[in-house]
Design a protein around this motif. Structure first.
Motif, PDB file in Angstrom:
ATOM      1  N   ASN A 288      -7.931  24.043 -86.428  1.00 50.96           N
ATOM      2  CA  ASN A 288      -8.323  23.146 -87.522  1.00 50.96           C
ATOM      3  C   ASN A 288      -8.280  21.686 -87.081  1.00 50.96           C
ATOM      4  O   ASN A 288      -9.236  20.923 -87.289  1.00 50.96           O
TER       5      ASN A 288
ATOM      6  N   ARG B 299     -11.571  19.126 -86.430  1.00 48.51           N
ATOM      7  CA  ARG B 299     -11.653  17.871 -87.186  1.00 48.51           C
ATOM      8  C   ARG B 299     -11.840  16.675 -86.251  1.00 48.51           C
ATOM      9  O   ARG B 299     -12.616  15.752 -86.536  1.00 48.51           O
TER      10      ARG B 299
ATOM     11  N   THR C 266     -12.492  23.862 -93.151  1.00 49.51           N
ATOM     12  CA  THR C 266     -11.349  24.304 -92.338  1.00 49.51           C
ATOM     13  C   THR C 266     -10.694  25.501 -92.993  1.00 49.51           C
ATOM     14  O   THR C 266     -11.019  25.889 -94.121  1.00 49.51           O
TER      15      THR C 266
END
Length: 451
Positions: free
Chosen positions: A327, A331, A352
């Motif tokens: 995740n 990002r 996510t």
């Protein structure tokens, strides 16, 4: 190859022997059976019997030397003859028809011989078994006679005695010859089978270059020629593989040198554009500088991809897998690409996973994979104005757009080397990926097999 070493000649020889085996076996059997038997009979003969003729001549000769008037002499001599011919039956009759002495006689004899009995005895003795010889004393039919009986088997020659079993012996010998032929044929074809199996196994056994190993040529025949051709093929494959490796090394070195040589002038051009930008005041001039700078970035990316592909193909691209939290990693990548997508007016939808997702990969490799895929979205699907990057579960990451797809015509088509790099890196990291294309857009799915 000499003709007599040919497998075909050997096979035809076996067929010829098979066709000629029966007529040839008859004289062979005769030689095998009779000659040794006759020789053994002659060397191991331990009885006085010779032949019918010799026994008859000897018996008549003895009768001429004896006189029935001297009974003791007749008795003594007949006893001696019986001792000589131990398996014989001997007796004598005087001129009055009275049976006198007998030696080893098995049957019964009349005390007084009549004319009719004498005639009957003579008739039964002709060609009878045992063989019978009658001789008158002094060769005078008015005198008495002496008789000897001997089993014909003792007087028959060895060949005659063997002839009774000749049929059985013939069948046994022919059977042995046929068995020999079958074994010979089996050995012949077994030898061929073993050599072909050896050649087949040699084709399966490969060296570190994935090329079969050469084999030793066993014989100078058809299979030997096949083995020689096989070795020649292996030699040519090794030469071809060596040439291919040398050409591959030259190609990779050329690409690496070209990538380095092209990157240096691009850096210089970019630096000069920075100085020129301050001097250009018009709108069109700035737009031209921006276009030039974009193309420099594009060419630089192609050079990087080309160098990366070369290193990946040569197994020289550094690979260091570590555990990453997916995740956070995704990002960070999306944040780096956000300004470019915003400039292209492309909406970014990042989805996510609420759970902690851990992958064991090389961060630089995975970043390169995502960069290439997002770059392809910019080049080929920016008209869709939408891209979604989603971590669907612990094993799957998807990138989906609403463009026309990578196979559609666009103004920014490349050589497809970016996707090739993606495929090589995914394979090396033991991941899997797929591309789904439809009228809505394109969806790229990356999955890991690690549970």
């Amino acid at each position: 190859m000499k003709w007599f070493k040919s497998l075909q000649v050997k096979y035809l020889l076996i067929v010829f022997l098979a066709m000629a085996i029966i007529p040839i076996s008859i004289p062979i059997i005769s030689l095998v059976v009779y000659v040794p038997a006759t020789y053994i009979e002659g060397t191991t003969k331990n009885h006085p019997y010779t032949s019918y003729k010799e026994l008859e001549e000897e018996w008549h000769k003895e009768a001429t030397t004896l006189s029935e008037e001297n009974e003791n002499e007749v008795k003594t001599r007949l006893q001696e003859l019986h001792n000589k011919y131990t398996d014989s039956q001997i007796f004598w009759v005087d001129k009055f028809g009275v049976t006198r002495d007998n030696f080893g006689y098995n049957g019964s004899l009349p005390q007084k011989w009549t004319s009719s009995y004498t005639v009957q005895f003579m008739k039964e003795s002709i060609d009878s078994d045992p063989y019978t010889v009658v001789a008158f004393f002094n060769e005078d039919s008015t005198n008495g006679f002496m008789v000897i009986k001997v089993d014909r088997q003792l007087l028959d020659p060895p060949i005659q005695r063997l002839s009774n079993h000749y049929g059985t012996i013939t069948l046994v010998v022919i059977a042995l010859i046929l068995v020999f032929f079958v074994i010979l044929s089996w050995l012949f074809f077994r030898s061929i089978h073993k050599r072909l199996l050896r050649l087949s196994n040699a084709m399966q056994m490969k060296d570190n270059q994935n090329i079969p190993k050469s084999i030793t040529i066993t014989r100078d025949d058809e299979i030997g020629q096949l083995e020689e051709s096989f070795n020649q093929m292996i030699h040519e494959l090794k030469l071809s593989n060596q040439r291919e490796q040398e050409q591959e090394i030259l190609r990779k070195d050329l690409i690496a040198n070209l990538s380095h040589d092209l990157r240096t002038p691009l850096t210089t051009i970019r630096a000069q554009l920075t100085h020129i930008k301050d001097e250009v005041k018009s709108k069109k001039g700035n737009e031209a500088l921006e276009a030039i700078n974009y193309k420099i970035d594009y060419v630089s990316t192609l050079i990087d991809n080309l160098l990366s592909y070369t290193l990946l193909s040569a197994k020289k691209y550094p690979y260091h897998p570590v555990k990453i939290e997916l995740n956070r990693f995704v990002r960070k990548i999306v944040a780096q690409w956000y300004p470019l997508f915003e400039k292209q007016q492309v909406e970014i939808d990042l989805v996510t996973n609420p759970n902690f997702v851990e992958w064991n990969v090389d961060p630089l490799w995975l970043e390169r994979i995502l960069d290439n895929l997002l770059q392809n979205v910019i080049r080929h699907a920016s008209e869709g104005k939408y891209v979604q990057i989603a971590i669907e579960n612990h094993h799957t990451v998807t990138i989906q757009d609403k463009g026309k797809g990578y196979t559609s015509k666009s103004n920014n088509q490349g050589a497809g080397i970016g996707l090739t790099i993606v495929d090589l890196m995914i394979q090396e990291m033991q991941l899997e990926w797929s591309i789904e294309k439809n009228e809505i857009g394109t969806k790229v799915t990356i999955t890991t097999n690690i549970k």
